[in-house]
Design a protein around this motif. Structure first.
Motif, PDB file in Angstrom:
ATOM      1  N   ARG A   1       0.869  -1.175   0.000  1.00 56.31           N
ATOM      2  CA  ARG A   1       0.000   0.000   0.000  1.00 56.31           C
ATOM      3  C   ARG A   1       0.906   1.224   0.000  1.00 56.31           C
ATOM      4  O   ARG A   1       1.688   1.435   0.926  1.00 56.31           O
ATOM      5  N   LEU A   2       0.796   2.047  -1.054  1.00 53.17           N
ATOM      6  CA  LEU A   2       1.730   3.129  -1.280  1.00 53.17           C
ATOM      7  C   LEU A   2       1.041   4.486  -1.299  1.00 53.17           C
ATOM      8  O   LEU A   2      -0.121   4.599  -1.689  1.00 53.17           O
ATOM      9  N   LEU A   3       1.784   5.510  -0.897  1.00 52.74           N
ATOM     10  CA  LEU A   3       1.356   6.899  -1.032  1.00 52.74           C
ATOM     11  C   LEU A   3       2.366   7.604  -1.927  1.00 52.74           C
ATOM     12  O   LEU A   3       3.562   7.608  -1.639  1.00 52.74           O
TER      13      LEU A   3
ATOM     14  N   ASN B   1      -3.235   7.626   7.673  1.00 51.32           N
ATOM     15  CA  ASN B   1      -3.298   6.283   7.103  1.00 51.32           C
ATOM     16  C   ASN B   1      -2.009   5.514   7.376  1.00 51.32           C
ATOM     17  O   ASN B   1      -0.971   6.107   7.664  1.00 51.32           O
ATOM     18  N   ASP B   2      -2.087   4.212   7.256  1.00 49.69           N
ATOM     19  CA  ASP B   2      -0.908   3.353   7.381  1.00 49.69           C
ATOM     20  C   ASP B   2      -0.507   2.858   5.997  1.00 49.69           C
ATOM     21  O   ASP B   2      -1.283   2.152   5.334  1.00 49.69           O
ATOM     22  N   TYR B   3       0.682   3.250   5.554  1.00 49.44           N
ATOM     23  CA  TYR B   3       1.199   2.831   4.254  1.00 49.44           C
ATOM     24  C   TYR B   3       2.424   1.954   4.455  1.00 49.44           C
ATOM     25  O   TYR B   3       3.161   2.094   5.439  1.00 49.44           O
TER      26      TYR B   3
ATOM     27  N   THR C   1       6.971   5.270   8.612  1.00 53.38           N
ATOM     28  CA  THR C   1       6.716   4.717   7.285  1.00 53.38           C
ATOM     29  C   THR C   1       7.932   4.905   6.382  1.00 53.38           C
ATOM     30  O   THR C   1       8.464   6.014   6.283  1.00 53.38           O
ATOM     31  N   PRO C   2       8.421   3.853   5.725  1.00 55.70           N
ATOM     32  CA  PRO C   2       9.565   3.993   4.826  1.00 55.70           C
ATOM     33  C   PRO C   2       9.294   5.029   3.725  1.00 55.70           C
ATOM     34  O   PRO C   2       8.209   5.053   3.142  1.00 55.70           O
TER      35      PRO C   2
ATOM     36  N   GLU D   1     -13.653   4.870   9.053  1.00 57.46           N
ATOM     37  CA  GLU D   1     -13.771   6.042   8.188  1.00 57.46           C
ATOM     38  C   GLU D   1     -12.480   6.847   8.179  1.00 57.46           C
ATOM     39  O   GLU D   1     -12.035   7.324   7.129  1.00 57.46           O
ATOM     40  N   ALA D   2     -11.854   6.997   9.347  1.00 59.54           N
ATOM     41  CA  ALA D   2     -10.604   7.750   9.430  1.00 59.54           C
ATOM     42  C   ALA D   2      -9.485   7.040   8.676  1.00 59.54           C
ATOM     43  O   ALA D   2      -8.655   7.690   8.017  1.00 59.54           O
ATOM     44  N   ALA D   3      -9.459   5.716   8.739  1.00 63.16           N
ATOM     45  CA  ALA D   3      -8.412   4.954   8.059  1.00 63.16           C
ATOM     46  C   ALA D   3      -8.520   5.055   6.543  1.00 63.16           C
ATOM     47  O   ALA D   3      -7.514   5.038   5.839  1.00 63.16           O
ATOM     48  N   VAL D   4      -9.745   5.195   6.047  1.00 67.20           N
ATOM     49  CA  VAL D   4      -9.948   5.226   4.593  1.00 67.20           C
ATOM     50  C   VAL D   4     -10.009   6.641   4.043  1.00 67.20           C
ATOM     51  O   VAL D   4      -9.384   6.957   3.030  1.00 67.20           O
TER      52      VAL D   4
END
Length: 229
Positions: A2-4, A43-45, A74-75, A177-180
């Motif tokens: 999962r990437l940002l 979010n958690d990426y 997060t890397p 909702e906050a996570a998405v």
């Protein structure tokens, strides 16, 4: 993964988005530093692809705020046109895990991301999530239940990962909702729709229900009818 992707060059951002999506990664994008910082915090990426020259908040300050103020580990892979040795050292000292100079090969970007994600993975912590006979490999995004493959759209996929990581605990609607969607969630019926898609995929074809509704609170993913922790 999962990437940002935080990149203000729209053509480049689209190229990265299309490549990673085609290679079975889940991708969020931001075109400015402030939006990127917000997404990275709420979010958690698995990893973040970060440009340095961004409107609103530049990449170096974003990186520092994420590490020093938000406490997020997060890397981060910096992709930038700045190619001097001093630029690279400053980027790494700001908290980035790797540094690549434009232009670049997309395959190498993916390989570098996998490397920093593996490096950040705590020893002994498996990337494979399991609840009952439901298995989710978070590195390949392969999902199976009783050895049958399951395919999910991006948002139900995010919800499944959250529920599996928190299992057997209850995850509230607000937490989902906050996570998405961060601080700007849509109408509550939208969340229900995505959970309906998730339930149809992981429960409907099988005899045992895993996704349980906790009325007035939220949802939990658990095999059987274990008592609330």
């Amino acid at each position: 993964m999962r990437l940002l992707i935080i990149e203000d060059n729209q053509d480049l951002a689209i190229s990265l988005l299309e490549y990673f999506s085609e290679h079975d990664h889940v991708v969020d994008t931001a075109g400015d530093g402030l939006t990127g910082l917000h997404l990275a915090v709420v979010n958690d990426y698995d990893a973040i692809v970060l440009d340095l020259m961004l409107p609103g908040l530049d990449g170096l300050n974003l990186c520092r705020k994420l590490r020093e103020q938000a406490g997020k580990n997060t890397p981060i892979l910096i992709l930038t046109a700045r190619d001097t040795l001093d630029d690279k050292i400053i980027g790494l000292e700001a908290g980035a895990d790797d540094y690549m100079v434009k232009p670049f090969a997309l395959r190498e970007v993916e390989a570098r991301l996998r490397t920093i994600v593996r490096r950040a993975q705590p020893q002994g912590l498996s990337p494979v999530l399991t609840v009952g006979d439901l298995v989710f490999d978070t590195t390949t995004f392969l999902i199976t239940r009783a050895s049958h493959p399951i395919e999910l759209p991006p948002i139900p996929l995010k919800l499944l990962e959250l529920l599996m990581r928190r299992s057997p605990k209850v995850v509230t609607k607000n937490e989902m909702e906050a996570a998405v969607w961060g601080d700007d969630p849509p109408d509550s019926d939208v969340l229900k729709t995505h959970l309906h898609v998730l339930r149809n995929a992981i429960d409907k074809p099988f005899t045992q229900e895993l996704l349980h509704t906790v009325r007035g609170i939220g949802y939990r993913l658990v095999a059987g009818h274990a008592s609330l922790p």
